[in-house]
Design a protein around this motif. Sequence first.
Motif, PDB file in Angstrom:
ATOM      1  N   ILE A 396       0.836  -1.230  -0.172  1.00 29.99           N
ATOM      2  CA  ILE A 396      -0.039   0.059  -0.033  1.00 29.99           C
ATOM      3  C   ILE A 396       0.821   1.155  -0.093  1.00 29.99           C
ATOM      4  O   ILE A 396       1.453   1.488   0.957  1.00 29.99           O
ATOM      5  CB  ILE A 396      -1.012   0.088   1.183  1.00 29.99           C
ATOM      6  CG1 ILE A 396      -1.544  -1.396   1.364  1.00 29.99           C
ATOM      7  CG2 ILE A 396      -2.010   1.277   0.971  1.00 29.99           C
ATOM      8  CD1 ILE A 396      -2.683  -1.454   0.289  1.00 29.99           C
ATOM      9  N   LYS A 401      -2.643   5.915   0.978  1.00 29.07           N
ATOM     10  CA  LYS A 401      -3.293   6.190   1.850  1.00 29.07           C
ATOM     11  C   LYS A 401      -3.725   7.596   2.295  1.00 29.07           C
ATOM     12  O   LYS A 401      -4.702   8.099   2.799  1.00 29.07           O
ATOM     13  CB  LYS A 401      -2.324   5.932   3.031  1.00 29.07           C
ATOM     14  CG  LYS A 401      -1.805   4.294   3.225  1.00 29.07           C
ATOM     15  CD  LYS A 401      -0.509   4.112   3.950  1.00 29.07           C
ATOM     16  CE  LYS A 401      -0.084   2.703   4.378  1.00 29.07           C
ATOM     17  NZ  LYS A 401       1.086   2.602   5.035  1.00 29.07           N
ATOM     18  N   THR A 404      -7.076   8.379   0.088  1.00 27.33           N
ATOM     19  CA  THR A 404      -8.180   7.796   1.154  1.00 27.33           C
ATOM     20  C   THR A 404      -8.429   8.714   2.070  1.00 27.33           C
ATOM     21  O   THR A 404      -9.677   9.077   2.278  1.00 27.33           O
ATOM     22  CB  THR A 404      -7.757   6.511   1.727  1.00 27.33           C
ATOM     23  OG1 THR A 404      -7.439   5.338   0.595  1.00 27.33           O
ATOM     24  CG2 THR A 404      -8.978   5.825   2.381  1.00 27.33           C
ATOM     25  N   GLU A 405      -7.513   9.426   2.881  1.00 27.87           N
ATOM     26  CA  GLU A 405      -7.804  10.340   3.955  1.00 27.87           C
ATOM     27  C   GLU A 405      -8.325  11.585   3.308  1.00 27.87           C
ATOM     28  O   GLU A 405      -9.368  12.162   3.705  1.00 27.87           O
ATOM     29  CB  GLU A 405      -6.658  10.691   4.896  1.00 27.87           C
ATOM     30  CG  GLU A 405      -5.874   9.571   5.470  1.00 27.87           C
ATOM     31  CD  GLU A 405      -6.905   9.016   6.643  1.00 27.87           C
ATOM     32  OE1 GLU A 405      -7.516   9.857   7.250  1.00 27.87           O
ATOM     33  OE2 GLU A 405      -7.079   7.700   6.734  1.00 27.87           O
ATOM     34  N   LYS A 408     -12.037  11.056   2.461  1.00 24.17           N
ATOM     35  CA  LYS A 408     -13.029  11.341   3.607  1.00 24.17           C
ATOM     36  C   LYS A 408     -13.533  12.581   3.998  1.00 24.17           C
ATOM     37  O   LYS A 408     -14.189  12.874   4.581  1.00 24.17           O
ATOM     38  CB  LYS A 408     -12.283  10.595   4.991  1.00 24.17           C
ATOM     39  CG  LYS A 408     -12.079   9.109   4.539  1.00 24.17           C
ATOM     40  CD  LYS A 408     -11.194   8.405   5.810  1.00 24.17           C
ATOM     41  CE  LYS A 408     -11.161   6.832   5.923  1.00 24.17           C
ATOM     42  NZ  LYS A 408     -10.274   6.308   6.743  1.00 24.17           N
ATOM     43  N   TYR A 430      -8.293  -0.925  -2.819  1.00 28.15           N
ATOM     44  CA  TYR A 430      -8.083  -0.284  -1.438  1.00 28.15           C
ATOM     45  C   TYR A 430      -9.356   0.619  -1.218  1.00 28.15           C
ATOM     46  O   TYR A 430      -9.809   0.481   0.165  1.00 28.15           O
ATOM     47  CB  TYR A 430      -6.883   0.401  -1.520  1.00 28.15           C
ATOM     48  CG  TYR A 430      -6.282   0.894  -0.247  1.00 28.15           C
ATOM     49  CD1 TYR A 430      -5.791   0.095   0.841  1.00 28.15           C
ATOM     50  CD2 TYR A 430      -6.506   2.411   0.178  1.00 28.15           C
ATOM     51  CE1 TYR A 430      -5.392   0.482   1.839  1.00 28.15           C
ATOM     52  CE2 TYR A 430      -6.146   2.772   1.417  1.00 28.15           C
ATOM     53  CZ  TYR A 430      -5.671   1.783   2.260  1.00 28.15           C
ATOM     54  OH  TYR A 430      -4.704   2.339   3.518  1.00 28.15           O
ATOM     55  N   LEU A 431      -9.867   1.312  -1.977  1.00 21.73           N
ATOM     56  CA  LEU A 431     -10.999   2.065  -1.577  1.00 21.73           C
ATOM     57  C   LEU A 431     -12.154   1.389  -1.025  1.00 21.73           C
ATOM     58  O   LEU A 431     -12.890   1.574  -0.336  1.00 21.73           O
ATOM     59  CB  LEU A 431     -11.521   3.018  -2.619  1.00 21.73           C
ATOM     60  CG  LEU A 431     -10.503   4.048  -2.948  1.00 21.73           C
ATOM     61  CD1 LEU A 431     -11.025   5.017  -3.992  1.00 21.73           C
ATOM     62  CD2 LEU A 431      -9.951   4.898  -1.849  1.00 21.73           C
ATOM     63  N   THR A 432     -12.316   0.059  -2.004  1.00 14.76           N
ATOM     64  CA  THR A 432     -13.564  -0.722  -1.666  1.00 14.76           C
ATOM     65  C   THR A 432     -13.401  -1.452  -0.117  1.00 14.76           C
ATOM     66  O   THR A 432     -14.392  -1.372   0.757  1.00 14.76           O
ATOM     67  CB  THR A 432     -13.684  -1.809  -2.357  1.00 14.76           C
ATOM     68  OG1 THR A 432     -13.846  -1.274  -3.985  1.00 14.76           O
ATOM     69  CG2 THR A 432     -14.785  -2.769  -2.300  1.00 14.76           C
ATOM     70  N   GLU A 433     -12.118  -1.739   0.170  1.00 15.78           N
ATOM     71  CA  GLU A 433     -12.054  -2.230   1.818  1.00 15.78           C
ATOM     72  C   GLU A 433     -12.054  -1.334   2.570  1.00 15.78           C
ATOM     73  O   GLU A 433     -12.366  -1.580   3.631  1.00 15.78           O
ATOM     74  CB  GLU A 433     -10.524  -2.840   1.515  1.00 15.78           C
ATOM     75  CG  GLU A 433     -10.082  -3.920   0.779  1.00 15.78           C
ATOM     76  CD  GLU A 433      -8.561  -4.103   0.610  1.00 15.78           C
ATOM     77  OE1 GLU A 433      -7.850  -3.399   1.252  1.00 15.78           O
ATOM     78  OE2 GLU A 433      -8.194  -5.116  -0.141  1.00 15.78           O
ATOM     79  N   HIS A 434     -11.919  -0.108   2.151  1.00 15.97           N
ATOM     80  CA  HIS A 434     -12.132   1.011   3.372  1.00 15.97           C
ATOM     81  C   HIS A 434     -13.612   1.860   3.332  1.00 15.97           C
ATOM     82  O   HIS A 434     -13.677   2.893   3.686  1.00 15.97           O
ATOM     83  CB  HIS A 434     -10.999   2.062   3.259  1.00 15.97           C
ATOM     84  CG  HIS A 434      -9.654   1.514   3.772  1.00 15.97           C
ATOM     85  ND1 HIS A 434      -9.112   0.645   3.008  1.00 15.97           N
ATOM     86  CD2 HIS A 434      -9.060   1.708   5.030  1.00 15.97           C
ATOM     87  CE1 HIS A 434      -7.891   0.393   3.626  1.00 15.97           C
ATOM     88  NE2 HIS A 434      -7.699   0.933   4.879  1.00 15.97           N
ATOM     89  N   GLY A 435     -14.627   0.983   2.812  1.00 16.30           N
ATOM     90  CA  GLY A 435     -15.906   1.550   2.845  1.00 16.30           C
ATOM     91  C   GLY A 435     -16.466   2.441   1.751  1.00 16.30           C
ATOM     92  O   GLY A 435     -17.497   2.882   1.670  1.00 16.30           O
TER      93      GLY A 435
END
Length: 608
Positions: A396, A401, A404-405, A408, A430-435
């Motif tokens: 990753i 990272k 993703t932040e 949000k 990765y985005l799918t894994e983080h909702g």
Amino acid sequence: MLLLSNNKILLTVFIIDVYENIFQGDEKSYMDILPISSEQISQLTHGFAPSINMSLELWSQKIILQKGFNRLMCLSSIEIEPKPYQLSAATKILSDMQGSGILADEVGLGKTIEAGLILKELLTRGLAKSILILTPAPLVEQWIEELNEKFHIIAHGVNEDNWENSDVIIMSMPKFVRSTERQNKIYDKFFDILLVDEAHCLKNHTTSTYKAVYKIHKKNTLLLSATPIQNDLFEIFNLVNILKPGYLKSRKVFRENYIVNRFTPKNTEKLKNLLYDVMIRNRRSNTLTNLPPRNVQNINIQFSDNERKFYNSIINFCRDIFSKYYESAILIGWEKKEVSKLLLLIILLLKENVSSPQATISTFKSSVLPIIEDIGNNEEIEIAKQIINLGKSIKIPNKLKSLTEALKKINGKAIVYTEYIATLNLIENYLTEHGFKPTTYHGRLSSKEKQLSLEKFKSEDYNVLIATDSGGQGLNLQFCNNLFNYDLPWNPMKIEQRIGRIHRFGQKRESNIFSFDTKGTIEEYILYILTSKINLFQMVIGQIDTILTYMIKQDPLDTRISKIILEAPTIDDIEQQLLALGEEIKDASVQFENDINESDKLITAIGF
């Protein structure tokens, strides 16, 4: 009522004047009347049962033809929705100017769209077949892509075999002017349409460029320039003389009738009326609604230790391979095409290196490693495998990272742009894994899959669209106002195209443009050039295209960046040469702004 296809429209022309006779006898009677085969008659009448329907259909086509170009027939077969002023410009060129004119809109209003409409309409009606497009070197690929993707016009560059036999030819102006061989091939042909982009290169009739273009045999001419007059009123005379020789009489007559001095016109009303019949100039002030502002933010990224080591390993590997097998005289039994392939792969690796390890590894394993193994240098093979293993250890990246932040923290939907499928897949997973609920849009999808992806993004269930540049041409995404440049194309025109997807007519909110600034990388220098030197992210869409044509060297910007990375003696030299490139772009921008201002003064003095 159904409309006839293009071929049927052309066939209809033969029938209109005798249509009444078609339905007054048996099949033999109208076969005797018409100079067409029974097969053609069958194709024409297929799908129309009663004779009255055919009669009405022929009359509808006659009405369309009588209206001339007031109704553009090509609109159903293009991939864009032209703005009203663009339709008006194309229609005026076709109907009032007989297919030849100067498109002199201010920067960013879409002269290429207007030109594309004219080309497509003439092709659709069968009134043109052979087309020659001359453009500055940095714009050749863009013209090829836009004609294909927006207008379904297949154009061919001069790097292709037998290019001179193509119906639609695109050539950079330098390649045309500097090659007698290419000139002779062009002079041997007659073109239905000659199009010259950034046509202010023809402002001086004493130059080799002007003389070479003047000799081209053509029926219609389109000249595109936001600055048709820059420093001398005679410049507009020279452009019009390419367009319609003799229209403004001789240079002596033009001087006597319309020039006080090179900056001051006289008899302006008469001159304006003359130019009104050969030139169109739309201004931003009377064509576009002011768009909401853009908010530009750079997100700083620091590599992890392994990311830094991997990034530097790729740079050093590419420089070493270039030095040994491309730049030097080492003979490895390759043909020229194989050497060129290696160079293209090296450049691709350099670009992917600032996107993601996953994208870099994908190319490294599938394309570069096999070549290195064929060479048989065991030391290089071992280094390549070590680099691949190092890249695999980076699961990753820190940039992902940070993305993703950032996602949000924003309000609403977001578009994330990347140039590479491997990076796109990494981001999606990765985005799918983080909702998040992402959907993707890229060139490998079918038309149906692309449409489904857009429908998902527009729905309430999906909040992120991850797209590649190759898949995103012509998209209207103004319902979204957040854009992330996950990686930066080395061609600034592509960045401009990305911004244009959301910052366009219909956008009601401030557009947020995010880019990632990874310290100690090529990306950092590119971002510095684009923001500090020319303020690209706040430029009018279309402005950077013209600025690049003002640069001393006309090589595409991504090619120049690649050469700097590969050929500079040291890493410090790379930094200095990239900064020097930034200064060159800044100087070109200043010169462009000066020309725009001077041109506007002269055009305003004439009354346009």
